[in-house]
Scaffold this motif. Structure first.
Motif, mmCIF file in Angstrom:
data_model
loop_
_atom_site.group_PDB
_atom_site.id
_atom_site.type_symbol
_atom_site.label_atom_id
_atom_site.label_comp_id
_atom_site.label_asym_id
_atom_site.label_seq_id
_atom_site.Cartn_x
_atom_site.Cartn_y
_atom_site.Cartn_z
ATOM 1 N N ARG A 66 10.641 2.207 -8.726
ATOM 2 C CA ARG A 66 9.937 2.907 -7.660
ATOM 3 C C ARG A 66 8.718 2.101 -7.247
ATOM 4 N NH1 ARG A 66 14.011 4.858 -7.588
ATOM 5 N NH2 ARG A 66 14.694 7.015 -7.835
ATOM 6 N N ALA A 67 8.659 1.767 -5.973
ATOM 7 C CA ALA A 67 7.500 1.048 -5.438
ATOM 8 C C ALA A 67 6.443 2.058 -5.019
ATOM 9 C CB ALA A 67 7.928 0.202 -4.240
ATOM 10 N N PRO A 68 5.170 1.644 -4.916
ATOM 11 C CA PRO A 68 4.129 2.574 -4.457
ATOM 12 C C PRO A 68 4.411 3.041 -3.034
ATOM 13 C CG PRO A 68 3.323 0.313 -4.475
ATOM 14 C CD PRO A 68 4.640 0.298 -5.177
ATOM 15 N N LYS A 69 4.055 4.286 -2.758
ATOM 16 C CA LYS A 69 4.260 4.811 -1.416
ATOM 17 C C LYS A 69 3.397 4.043 -0.426
ATOM 18 C CE LYS A 69 5.557 9.552 -2.645
ATOM 19 N NZ LYS A 69 5.206 10.990 -2.478
ATOM 20 N N GLN A 70 4.009 3.733 0.711
ATOM 21 C CA GLN A 70 3.278 2.999 1.726
ATOM 22 C C GLN A 70 2.318 3.925 2.453
ATOM 23 O OE1 GLN A 70 5.466 0.209 4.200
ATOM 24 N NE2 GLN A 70 7.293 0.599 2.992
ATOM 25 N N GLU A 71 1.145 3.369 2.778
ATOM 26 C CA GLU A 71 0.185 4.120 3.574
ATOM 27 C C GLU A 71 0.683 4.162 5.016
ATOM 28 O OE1 GLU A 71 -3.399 1.979 3.111
ATOM 29 O OE2 GLU A 71 -3.741 2.628 1.054
ATOM 30 N N LEU A 131 5.798 -5.700 -10.297
ATOM 31 C CA LEU A 131 5.121 -4.917 -9.262
ATOM 32 C C LEU A 131 3.668 -4.661 -9.636
ATOM 33 C CD1 LEU A 131 7.764 -2.218 -8.222
ATOM 34 C CD2 LEU A 131 7.359 -4.466 -7.236
ATOM 35 N N GLY A 132 3.443 -4.392 -10.931
ATOM 36 C CA GLY A 132 2.081 -4.138 -11.385
ATOM 37 C C GLY A 132 1.177 -5.348 -11.217
ATOM 38 N N SER A 133 1.735 -6.534 -11.430
ATOM 39 C CA SER A 133 0.932 -7.756 -11.270
ATOM 40 C C SER A 133 0.507 -7.944 -9.819
ATOM 41 C CB SER A 133 1.723 -8.978 -11.750
ATOM 42 O OG SER A 133 2.800 -9.270 -10.865
ATOM 43 N N MET A 134 1.388 -7.586 -8.882
ATOM 44 C CA MET A 134 1.045 -7.697 -7.464
ATOM 45 C C MET A 134 -0.021 -6.684 -7.077
ATOM 46 S SD MET A 134 4.592 -8.566 -5.471
ATOM 47 C CE MET A 134 5.642 -7.379 -6.322
ATOM 48 N N ASP A 135 0.092 -5.475 -7.646
ATOM 49 C CA ASP A 135 -0.906 -4.440 -7.376
ATOM 50 C C ASP A 135 -2.275 -4.873 -7.895
ATOM 51 O OD1 ASP A 135 -1.620 -1.748 -6.456
ATOM 52 O OD2 ASP A 135 -1.906 -1.299 -8.584
ATOM 53 N N ARG A 159 0.315 -2.339 -0.182
ATOM 54 C CA ARG A 159 1.424 -1.491 -0.618
ATOM 55 C C ARG A 159 2.699 -1.783 0.163
ATOM 56 N NH1 ARG A 159 -0.965 4.647 -1.564
ATOM 57 N NH2 ARG A 159 -2.382 4.138 -3.279
ATOM 58 N N SER A 160 2.540 -2.074 1.446
ATOM 59 C CA SER A 160 3.709 -2.369 2.265
ATOM 60 C C SER A 160 4.417 -3.631 1.779
ATOM 61 C CB SER A 160 3.306 -2.530 3.730
ATOM 62 O OG SER A 160 2.336 -3.553 3.875
ATOM 63 N N THR A 161 3.637 -4.624 1.346
ATOM 64 C CA THR A 161 4.214 -5.873 0.828
ATOM 65 C C THR A 161 4.954 -5.618 -0.472
ATOM 66 O OG1 THR A 161 2.454 -7.192 1.831
ATOM 67 C CG2 THR A 161 3.669 -8.195 0.004
ATOM 68 N N ILE A 162 4.344 -4.840 -1.375
ATOM 69 C CA ILE A 162 4.976 -4.535 -2.659
ATOM 70 C C ILE A 162 6.266 -3.745 -2.441
ATOM 71 C CG2 ILE A 162 4.687 -3.330 -4.862
ATOM 72 C CD1 ILE A 162 1.678 -3.883 -4.636
ATOM 73 N N ALA A 163 6.229 -2.779 -1.533
ATOM 74 C CA ALA A 163 7.412 -1.966 -1.247
ATOM 75 C C ALA A 163 8.536 -2.823 -0.677
ATOM 76 C CB ALA A 163 7.060 -0.847 -0.275
ATOM 77 N N ARG A 164 8.171 -3.751 0.208
ATOM 78 C CA ARG A 164 9.202 -4.619 0.796
ATOM 79 C C ARG A 164 9.843 -5.500 -0.261
ATOM 80 N NH1 ARG A 164 6.542 -8.950 3.091
ATOM 81 N NH2 ARG A 164 7.375 -10.190 1.371
#
Length: 306
Positions: free
Chosen positions: A106-111, A64-68, A74-79
């Motif tokens: 835990r994924a980042p909160k979506q905006e 997840l960190g690499s994608m960030d 954020r929506s893509t990472i959460a999905r």
């Protein structure tokens, strides 16, 4: 999707069968799930993981960190995180691994973003453009008019629209039988303008495009085959390109507009949920926020002590 690492190929093939046969997911959804899972497994292999049982929470967090770090939304990472949680939960049930390392992921909160909505004035302008183009009976113009009238008049998804057959129409009751996500059927009403546009298309437009390959498809492409989602999106996006003062893009904006205008007009939230085919009322409730946002904007513009 790129070739999966050898140790994981048979596992992912089993999961693909599970999604298709047991969960009845669409081809598009299965492809999206496998793409997300493949991304994780390739990342894990590059980090030295040789089997699913070696995957740890730290590996998942690094992924997840690499994608960030790449600037992924954020929506893509959460999905993707949700997809992997489901995959690993399935792997535990199938006894492919003993524990699920994603339980504490835990994924980042979506905006929270409000969907683009077209005003009645903007929509009227679009419909005037469509009607003008269809006056000479051009079959594509007749089709496009019916397409946009149905999308806005029913709020259905573009995938549901292109999947419609002629016998899905109940002309007398002005309803459509729609096959939605998970192959769930629902009946959706449409109004008089959509009825007139459909009648014009079926009488004067569709017969001029129909071929042996058309089958029962309601909406056809230029060559007579069933219209696909790409063609429908291009049609709507081309129309929106000439509309000023809106963030609305693509067919989904018509769905957003339908829901918002229904609620603005006093429709019950549960009824809107049924029309849109949402499995959860929480999904429908975002449109109440859109309506409140528009109400506040009007208040601030009009009230002297806003």
């Amino acid at each position: 999707m790129q070739q999966l690492p050898e140790p994981f190929q048979s596992i992912v093939a089993r999961y693909q069968g599970y999604l298709s046969a047991e969960r009845n997911r669409s081809v598009h959804t299965v492809r999206a799930y496998l793409t997300d899972i493949g991304g994780l497994l390739r990342f894990a292999q590059e980090s030295g993981v040789t089997g699913l049982e070696e995957l740890t929470l730290a590996d998942l967090r690094s992924w997840l960190g690499s994608m960030d770090a790449q600037g992924q939304a954020r929506s893509t990472i959460a999905r993707r995180a949700a997809t992997v949680r489901s995959f690993l939960a399935w792997a535990v049930r199938e006894e492919l691994i003993e524990t699920n390392p994603a339980l504490r992921l835990r994924a980042p909160k979506q905006e929270k973003t409000l969907p683009g909505v077209l005003s009645s004035k903007q929509l009227n302008g679009i419909f005037e453009t469509l009607r003008a183009a269809a006056t000479d009976g051009d079959p594509i113009a007749l089709r496009d008019t019916a397409l946009v009238e149905v999308l806005y008049g029913t709020g259905i998804r573009v995938g549901e629209l292109v999947g419609l057959d002629s016998d899905h129409l109940d002309v007398d009751r002005r309803t459509l039988r729609v096959v939605g996500k998970g192959n769930k059927e629902r009946t959706v009403p449409y109004g008089v303008p959509a009825a007139h546009a459909l009648d014009d298309w079926l009488r004067r437009g569709r017969p001029r495009l129909v071929t042996a390959a058309s089958g029962y498809a309601l909406f056809l492409g230029r060559r007579g085959g069933r219209m696909d989602q790409r063609q429908a999106r291009s049609t709507v996006e081309r129309l929106f390109a000439g509309v000023e003062g809106t963030s609305a893009t693509g067919p989904h904006a018509l769905r957003h507009s339908t829901a918002t205008h229904l609620l603005d007009g006093g429709a019950d939230l549960r009824a809107v949920q049924e029309i849109l085919g949402h499995s959860s009322l929480a999904t429908t409730q975002i449109y109440t926020h859109v309506s409140v946002d528009r109400l506040r904007s009007s208040y601030e513009q009009a009230h002297p002590r806003a």
